[in-house]
Design an enzyme around this catalytic site. Structure first.
Site, short mmCIF file in Angstrom:
data_model
loop_
_atom_site.label_atom_id
_atom_site.label_comp_id
_atom_site.label_asym_id
_atom_site.label_seq_id
_atom_site.Cartn_x
_atom_site.Cartn_y
_atom_site.Cartn_z
N CYS A 49 0.89 -1.17 0.03
CA CYS A 49 -0.01 0.06 -0.01
C CYS A 49 1.02 1.17 -0.03
CB CYS A 49 -0.88 -0.05 1.26
SG CYS A 49 -2.08 1.45 1.28
N CYS A 55 -0.15 5.67 7.38
CA CYS A 55 -1.57 5.31 7.92
C CYS A 55 -1.39 4.32 9.13
CB CYS A 55 -2.27 4.60 6.59
SG CYS A 55 -3.97 3.98 7.07
N CYS A 132 -6.66 0.79 -0.25
CA CYS A 132 -6.45 0.08 0.79
C CYS A 132 -6.57 -1.14 0.76
CB CYS A 132 -8.02 0.44 1.80
SG CYS A 132 -7.63 -0.39 3.61
N PHE A 263 -20.72 -12.70 27.79
CA PHE A 263 -20.36 -11.65 26.86
C PHE A 263 -20.55 -11.95 25.62
CE2 PHE A 263 -17.29 -11.43 30.54
CZ PHE A 263 -17.33 -10.23 30.88
N GLU A 283 -25.10 -10.63 28.22
CA GLU A 283 -24.57 -9.87 27.44
C GLU A 283 -25.11 -8.26 28.37
OE1 GLU A 283 -22.96 -6.84 25.57
OE2 GLU A 283 -22.55 -8.99 25.11
N CYS A 355 -9.20 -10.93 22.55
CA CYS A 355 -8.70 -9.88 21.58
C CYS A 355 -7.35 -9.16 22.64
CB CYS A 355 -9.57 -8.94 21.14
SG CYS A 355 -10.40 -7.89 22.34
#
Length: 413
Positions: A49, A55, A132, A263, A283, A355
């Site tokens: 890119c 970026c 992108c 969750f 949740e 994550c």
């Protein structure tokens, strides 16, 4: 002049030499001189890119595929080691380029023009995207039209955030920081949505997203069930990454009679278990849990949706012990209090989706100290060329684990 070799990539993306120097944009195998000059090694790639490295959407396009996959895996290994843990950490599975199905772009007026793209790393400066290599083609195709829309509607000195996501009906767009308080501006927005064939267009002026165009109910299909998608709701970043995470969870929990999906979000993992499993889904997000509740009812799924803040009121050890398996998918901060309760539970199997390798390792240590074993971990690179890493960990009680008795896989007591 002496040279040093880059032996690994640090968590923030810098190459690291054997003597501990951190060199920006260096790849494993590169040679670094005393003056900082880099001689390319076997794992350096040509960034595809034109916007790299300015970026902030990507930090690691200078790595080849092998080095990037190793980076993703090493992040997990390092986080576990920091907590005194070890496990079978599998090779990372990385999503292909141009598969990102959700993103938030930033719009900023510059004179008569509007810049639209990701922010520059460690800056508020917007990189105006001309290409992108991470966004799905359907999303990137909207960048130029959205830029023109903002040029016609965004007031001077204002910024806007544009959330785009792929759903069953096409592209869902939420613009935050833009209002349409006149008939002309409202008509401009609906005309834009119609011309672009959007699934939905919503505005958020600070009080929540308000749909301005939605010809049909917007849904996302999870586990074969069409779930209403609230504007701006969380989705796994790529379909390929979601499939890997779901398959890993299914492998961990098997075909249980009962599962607690904590969750749960919109039910990505609970719905994937199929109609034979009774699911308790908890949740804190009201819109998400109501969407899941309605979708499960329409599909005839045995799923009880509970609007519950697991940070304030975690599932107790006694409650957890009623289930054959637990699925845990907290936000980046992890689930410290929930992990402490699970550490005391008798649930045979836990699938922990994360994550954040650091908060994952912290919580897993707590559960291992309570009698669980971390059997294996599957790292996943959904955010290709970024330092963001996801994973699934398989935890089981010692008596149920193939690693029971192998103390290297337990936290130090």
């Amino acid at each position: 002049m002496s040279v040093s070799e880059i032996i690994r990539v640090a968590a923030r993306g810098e190459g690291v030499t054997a003597d501990g120097r951190h060199i920006p944009f260096a790849a494993p195998g590169d040679q670094v001189g005393e003056d900082g000059a880099i001689t390319a090694g076997p794992h350096r790639a040509v960034p595809p890119c034109r916007h790299f490295p300015e970026c902030g959407g990507c930090q690691l396009q200078h790595l080849d595929d092998a080095a990037y996959a190793d980076f993703v895996r090493d992040r997990v290994v390092g986080a576990l080691a920091a907590q005194g843990l070890a496990s079978d950490v599998r090779p990372a599975i990385v999503s292909p380029p141009r598969t990102r199905r959700r993103a938030t772009l930033h719009g900023e007026r510059a004179g008569k023009q509007v810049l639209l793209g990701f922010a520059q790393a460690a800056s508020h400066r917007v990189i105006d995207l001309a290409e992108c290599h991470i966004l799905a083609p359907e999303l990137f195709a909207l960048v130029a039209p959205l830029r023109a829309l903002l040029a016609a509607t965004l007031p001077t000195g204002r910024r806007a955030d544009v959330h785009v996501a792929l759903c069953d009906q096409g592209v869902d767009v939420v613009i935050k920081g833009l209002s349409a308080d006149t008939l002309a501006s409202a008509e401009a927005l609906t005309g834009f949505a119609r011309r672009q064939g959007l699934a939905r267009l919503s505005l958020d002026d600070g009080l929540g997203a308000e749909p301005r165009w939605e010809p049909d109910e917007v849904t996302v299909t999870l586990g074969g069930v069409a779930v209403p998608l609230p504007p701006g709701a969380f989705l796994q970043a790529t379909p390929e990454g979601e499939a890997v995470l779901v398959a890993a969870v299914q492998a961990i929990v098997g075909t249980p009679r009962t599962v607690a999906d904590l969750f749960t979000g919109l039910g990505t993992f609970g719905l994937a278990l199929g109609p034979q499993t009774r699911v308790y889904a908890a949740e804190a997000g009201r819109e998400a849990i109501l969407a899941l509740k309605g979708a499960a009812a329409r599909a005839g799924r045995a799923l009880f949706a509970d609007h519950r803040d697991l940070f304030r009121r975690p599932l107790s050890a006694e409650e957890a012990g009623r289930f054959d398996a637990i699925i845990l998918d907290p936000p980046r901060a992890g689930a410290r209090d929930q992990a402490a309760e699970l550490a005391k539970a008798t649930t045979p199997r836990i699938a922990y989706v994360s994550c954040n390798p650091s908060s994952f390792a912290r919580d897993v240590k707590t559960m291992c100290e309570g009698g669980y074993v971390l059997d294996w971990v599957q790292p996943v690179g959904q955010f290709r060329w970024s330092t963001h890493v996801e994973l699934v960990g398989c935890l089981s009680r010692w008596t149920d684990s193939p690693r029971a008795g192998n103390t290297i896989h337990r936290a130090a007591h």
